[in-house]
Design a protein around this motif. Sequence first.
Motif, PDB file in Angstrom:
ATOM      1  N   PRO A 225       0.826  -1.213   0.000  1.00  0.00           N
ATOM      2  CA  PRO A 225       0.000   0.000   0.000  1.00  0.00           C
ATOM      3  C   PRO A 225       0.858   1.260   0.000  1.00  0.00           C
ATOM      4  O   PRO A 225       1.940   1.289   0.585  1.00  0.00           O
ATOM      5  N   ASP A 229      -2.486   5.242   1.345  1.00  0.00           N
ATOM      6  CA  ASP A 229      -3.321   4.121   1.786  1.00  0.00           C
ATOM      7  C   ASP A 229      -3.021   3.758   3.234  1.00  0.00           C
ATOM      8  O   ASP A 229      -3.913   3.441   4.000  1.00  0.00           O
ATOM      9  N   GLU A 230      -1.729   3.804   3.591  1.00  0.00           N
ATOM     10  CA  GLU A 230      -1.333   3.495   4.962  1.00  0.00           C
ATOM     11  C   GLU A 230      -1.990   4.466   5.936  1.00  0.00           C
ATOM     12  O   GLU A 230      -2.511   4.089   6.980  1.00  0.00           O
TER      13      GLU A 230
END
Length: 233
Positions: A225, A229-230
């Motif tokens: 990711p 996204d993290e």
Amino acid sequence: MDARFLGISELVESPSVAVVVDVMRAFTVAAWAFAQGAEKIVLAESLEEALALKARHPDWATLKDGPPAPGFDTVNSPGLLRSIDLGGRTVVQKTTAGTVGALAVKEASLVLCASFVVAEATARLLRIRECDGVTFVVTGEDGQADEDLACAQYIARRATEAGTDAAEFLRRAGESRAAAELAEGVRQGVHPDDVALCLELDRFPFAMVATSEDSLMILRPCAVPSLTDEASA
């Protein structure tokens, strides 16, 4: 994160998490193989095993260190590999240091193979997996290769400090003995662009995970990711 940096000969026990680093050139080449469409890479224990696998699977592509040799499709050079279409193929790789290092830690619960071209993705995967203790295997020159140690230290720092500047680590790698030998033609099976390609930071967005499958050590790309996204996870 508790990071240890060891040469292959210093591995007295199997670590839980291992990052095997070979910048010039095994795991730069492996990343390029995936970018060229390879499905997986078999890390061979010997040249004889690589040739035996090729004999059983004629459609597999084999590569090794040094000059071209009968039975091998290409050599361990990112500059040469980038022009080869490996779409959907299995690659068998045998090198002097990188593949040896990966096989030395095959009992670890997580084995990542890394170089500068996949540094950020490797660091992010360590962060996502919340790896507390990581053994970085510095494969070159019996653990003394500065290009491998610099990359390992950069990934370790990057795993905990997202803003780490890579410039000093890349400088060390560029001034290493391996870089000089490649640039000066001391090693065989070399493309003029190899050093520059090995020093490309984060060229590819994937990490590379090695697992044991049917008695073979198999390397595959692993999507990681993004930082965005993290943060939203």
